[in-house]
Structures are given as structure tokens and as C-alpha cells.
Write a protein that holds these residues in place. Structure first.
Motif, PDB file in Angstrom:
ATOM      1  N   THR A  95      14.964   6.086  10.398  1.00 54.45           N
ATOM      2  CA  THR A  95      13.755   5.285  10.190  1.00 54.45           C
ATOM      3  C   THR A  95      14.023   3.818  10.500  1.00 54.45           C
ATOM      4  O   THR A  95      15.082   3.287  10.197  1.00 54.45           O
ATOM      5  CB  THR A  95      13.207   5.387   8.747  1.00 54.45           C
ATOM      6  OG1 THR A  95      14.012   4.593   7.863  1.00 54.45           O
ATOM      7  CG2 THR A  95      13.165   6.822   8.260  1.00 54.45           C
TER       8      THR A  95
ATOM      9  N   ALA B  32       8.927   3.665   9.348  1.00 51.59           N
ATOM     10  CA  ALA B  32       8.774   3.776   7.891  1.00 51.59           C
ATOM     11  C   ALA B  32       9.003   2.417   7.261  1.00 51.59           C
ATOM     12  O   ALA B  32       9.788   1.609   7.763  1.00 51.59           O
ATOM     13  CB  ALA B  32       9.762   4.795   7.325  1.00 51.59           C
ATOM     14  N   ASP B  33       8.311   2.160   6.172  1.00 47.81           N
ATOM     15  CA  ASP B  33       8.410   0.870   5.497  1.00 47.81           C
ATOM     16  C   ASP B  33       8.658   1.092   4.012  1.00 47.81           C
ATOM     17  O   ASP B  33       7.980   1.902   3.382  1.00 47.81           O
ATOM     18  CB  ASP B  33       7.101   0.088   5.713  1.00 47.81           C
ATOM     19  CG  ASP B  33       7.261  -1.373   5.331  1.00 47.81           C
ATOM     20  OD1 ASP B  33       7.727  -1.646   4.205  1.00 47.81           O
ATOM     21  OD2 ASP B  33       6.922  -2.235   6.157  1.00 47.81           O
TER      22      ASP B  33
ATOM     23  N   GLU C 220       5.736   1.061   1.551  1.00 49.66           N
ATOM     24  CA  GLU C 220       4.631   2.022   1.666  1.00 49.66           C
ATOM     25  C   GLU C 220       5.024   3.378   1.114  1.00 49.66           C
ATOM     26  O   GLU C 220       5.945   4.010   1.617  1.00 49.66           O
ATOM     27  CB  GLU C 220       4.224   2.175   3.144  1.00 49.66           C
ATOM     28  CG  GLU C 220       3.520   0.960   3.701  1.00 49.66           C
ATOM     29  CD  GLU C 220       3.409   1.018   5.217  1.00 49.66           C
ATOM     30  OE1 GLU C 220       3.373   2.133   5.774  1.00 49.66           O
ATOM     31  OE2 GLU C 220       3.386  -0.058   5.831  1.00 49.66           O
TER      32      GLU C 220
ATOM     33  N   CYS D 169       5.179   7.228   0.490  1.00 49.49           N
ATOM     34  CA  CYS D 169       5.046   8.387   1.393  1.00 49.49           C
ATOM     35  C   CYS D 169       5.391   8.082   2.851  1.00 49.49           C
ATOM     36  O   CYS D 169       5.242   8.946   3.711  1.00 49.49           O
ATOM     37  CB  CYS D 169       3.633   8.991   1.370  1.00 49.49           C
ATOM     38  SG  CYS D 169       3.062   9.325  -0.294  1.00 49.49           S
ATOM     39  N   SER D 170       5.815   6.855   3.170  1.00 46.55           N
ATOM     40  CA  SER D 170       6.029   6.579   4.597  1.00 46.55           C
ATOM     41  C   SER D 170       7.310   7.227   5.137  1.00 46.55           C
ATOM     42  O   SER D 170       7.542   7.242   6.336  1.00 46.55           O
ATOM     43  CB  SER D 170       5.979   5.072   4.887  1.00 46.55           C
ATOM     44  OG  SER D 170       7.175   4.449   4.566  1.00 46.55           O
TER      45      SER D 170
ATOM     46  N   ARG E 138      11.602  -0.061  10.732  1.00 49.38           N
ATOM     47  CA  ARG E 138      10.293  -0.609  10.382  1.00 49.38           C
ATOM     48  C   ARG E 138       9.381  -0.707  11.590  1.00 49.38           C
ATOM     49  O   ARG E 138       8.192  -0.477  11.513  1.00 49.38           O
ATOM     50  CB  ARG E 138      10.467  -1.991   9.747  1.00 49.38           C
ATOM     51  CG  ARG E 138      10.247  -1.981   8.250  1.00 49.38           C
ATOM     52  CD  ARG E 138      10.204  -3.359   7.701  1.00 49.38           C
ATOM     53  NE  ARG E 138      11.114  -4.247   8.395  1.00 49.38           N
ATOM     54  CZ  ARG E 138      11.703  -5.286   7.845  1.00 49.38           C
ATOM     55  NH1 ARG E 138      11.480  -5.570   6.603  1.00 49.38           N
ATOM     56  NH2 ARG E 138      12.521  -6.058   8.529  1.00 49.38           N
TER      57      ARG E 138
END
Length: 322
Positions: free
Chosen positions: A35, A63-64, A67, A69-70, A37
Motif C-alpha cells: 500500500t 490506502a490511507d 481512512e 477500511c482503506s 498513499r
């Protein structure tokens, strides 16, 4: 090729330690779901996509930490998760937003997803000696620091030590969550990490070496402890591949004075222009003793500091960061 047929996730994959974890995982035959950002930023992704095995076995996901569920898409179907994503900088304007929230909430976000994904057998979390060494009363010259030492969050707040606070709160919350939800978690607590860079940008811990050369000493300390990034990355992988691995693992090098570090650099690179600082750091006169037997038992051998410093400088020069 211990990793053939296995799928693992690495969060914050463009980071300094994480990039090396990805490199070693690919070399060992793992398929890596990584992952970042911003997958459209070449500074974050180019060095990963250029790694051996990346074409066949590396997939990038956006993905962050902030957030919820990211991380679901990236963790789905994985055998293990390396959670390394956490902001690392030592000076913050708004520590809550810049450091504490992403470290704490991000860790719980990732663990929450791991809880829901039944294929995940183990989580390896990157913490720091910052979550070990800030204690009250302070560590004395006769103490030997080991994995039972935890930093005191109230002392971190009092002394405005925001980075140690972020790592301590995140690690404490992770242990609680793992216990409550039956997650098999192993934590690594590295010290200041140096060594060759895979990413094109300068990170906070290697920046300390650049600072020494330029006559700055950010923490105004006389002694520092450094550990090689490749040893740290390997320790993460050993923590996955050793079934009996458990709890925390401190990985840190011997105490070295700034003066000695500069002397080694002068000897290795006579052409390097090293600025002298007055006093070479005034604080913490006592050198702390740290026990690293536990991580050595995982089969991690330490790269000698001289070699590590040499390869750090070569890498900084290659990347035009010096």
C-alpha cells in the motif's frame, strides 16, 4: 525461496524500512500487495516497481491511514501483514493531526481489517525504541534495556516528545487489540535506522547523518545508536518465518559518540566536508545498555557500523542527497 506461493501485505511500502522489506520479500519468492498513499506519485512507486520480481509478484494499492477500511483490498487473501506505515518526523506543528492520529488510528484500522480477513495468520508491526526508552524514572547506567521496557506516555506528553508518544500509544493500542481479538502479532522496535536508501528522498533517520556532516545535531546528544536498514528489514521477515517468534524484538546498534561517527566518516571519505560543531552534543552523558539477544536468536546478524555508515554515504551521494 521460503515465500513461494505465499501472499503478504506491506503497508506504507514506499517508506525507508518498508521498501527494503518489499525487496527482501520479493527476493524470497513472496507475492507482495503493497500500500502507498499515492500510487500515481513516481517518487513513491518507481523504486518499488524496479525491484527484482516486482513485475511478476508486486501489486500496488492506494490506502490511507486516516481512512477506515482503506486497507481491505490490499489485505484480502494475504497470509500475513507487515504494518510499517506510520509518520516518522521529529518536529511537528500539530502533533495530534500529523503524528498521533495516523499512528494510532492507522494501526487500529489495519488490525481491524486483519481481524476480519481469515487468511491472515500473523501481523508484524513496526514500532520503535522510542516506545521503549522514555521511562520514568529515567534509564540509569546500570539498567539493561530489554523488551520488557515501555515508554511512559505521560512523560512523553510532559516533555513534548511527540514521535515517541505516537509510537508508544500505537504500540500499546495494538497489543490490547491483538489480545482482545486473538491476533498473532509480533512487534519490532528498531532504533535510529541508517544504511542504503532505495527510495529517492531523504528520510528522518538518515537525515541525522547528513546533519552531522553539516554540523547540526538535532537532538543535541553526545551518543547515538544506529542499526542497518537491511538488518531491520530481515528481522521483520524472520519474525514472520519463525513460527515461535513472539512479543517484541528490540533491534539496535551499539552506542557511538557523534565525534567517533565523524571520525569514521572522515577516515572513509577524506573528501567529505564535515563541519565541526562546538561541544558535539551536550545531553545524555550516560550511554544506555541495550540487550539485543532476542533478535539475534531469530537469526539476525548485525552489519558493522563502519560498513553501514560507508554504504549510507555512498547511497546518499548516488541519490544526490549529500
Amino acid at each position: 525461496m521460503n515465500g513461494e506461493g505465499k501472499i503478504v501485505c506491506v503497508t506504507g511500502a514506499s517508506g525507508y524500512i518498508a521498501s527494503w522489506i518489499v525487496k527482501l520479500l520479493l527476493l524470497r519468492g513472496y507475492t507482495v500487495k503493497a500500500t502507498v498513499r499515492d500510487p500515481t506519485d513516481p517518487k513513491k512507486t518507481e523504486h518499488l516497481l524496479a525491484l527484482d520480481g516486482a513485475k511478476e509478484r508486486l501489486k500496488l494499492y492506494k490506502a490511507d491511514l486516516s481512512e477506515e477500511c482503506s486497507f481491505e483490498q490490499a489485505i484480502e487473501g494475504c497470509d500475513a501483514v507487515f504494518h510499517t506505515a506510520s509518520p516518522v518526523f521529529f518536529i511537528a506543528k500539530d502533533p495530534q493531526i500529523e503524528l498521533i492520529d495516523p499512528a494510532l488510528k492507522g494501526t487500529l484500522n489495519v488490525l481491524n481489517t486483519c481481524k476480519k480477513v481469515s487468511s491472515v495468520k500473523r501481523v508484524i508491526l513496526t514500532s520503535s525504541t522510542a516506545a521503549v526508552l522514555r521511562r520514568q524514572p529515567p534509564i540509569g547506567p546500570n539498567d539493561v534495556v530489554d523488551e520488557t521496557f515501555f515508554s511512559d506516555p505521560s512523560l512523553c506528553m510532559e516533555t513534548k516528545s511527540w514521535y515517541p508518544l505516537s509510537k508508544t500509544l500505537a504500540e500499546n493500542a495494538a497489543w490490547q487489540f491483538a489480545k482482545d481479538n486473538g491476533i498473532d502479532m509480533v512487534v519490532l522496535n528498531p532504533g535510529f535506522v541508517i544504511g542504503p536508501l532505495l527510495q529517492p528522498t531523504l528520510n528522518s533517520s538518515v537525515e541525522l547523518i547528513v546533519d552531522f556532516i553539516n554540523g547540526r545535531n538535532l537532538f543535541n546528544r553526545k551518543y547515538y545508536r544506529f542499526v542497518d536498514v537491511r538488518d531491520v528489514a530481515l528481522a521483520h521477515i524472520k519474525a514472520l518465518e519463525t513460527p515461535s517468534a513472539n512479543g517484541r524484538y528490540i533491534i539496535d546498534g551499539p552506542s557511538m559518540s557523534v565525534k567517533d561517527i565523524k571520525e569514521i566518516l572522515r577516515e572513509l571519505f577524506p573528501d567529505l566536508c564535515i563541519v565541526d560543531t562546538n561541544g558535539e552534543g551536550e545531553m545524555d552523558e550516560t550511554t544506555i545498555k541495550v540487550c539485543v539477544e532476542k533478535v539475534k536468536n531469530l537469526g539476525v546478524e548485525f552489519t558493522p557500523l563502519k560498513l553501514c555508515l560507508k554504504e549510507t554515504i555512498i547511497s546518499l551521494k548516488e541519490k544526490c542527497l549529500l
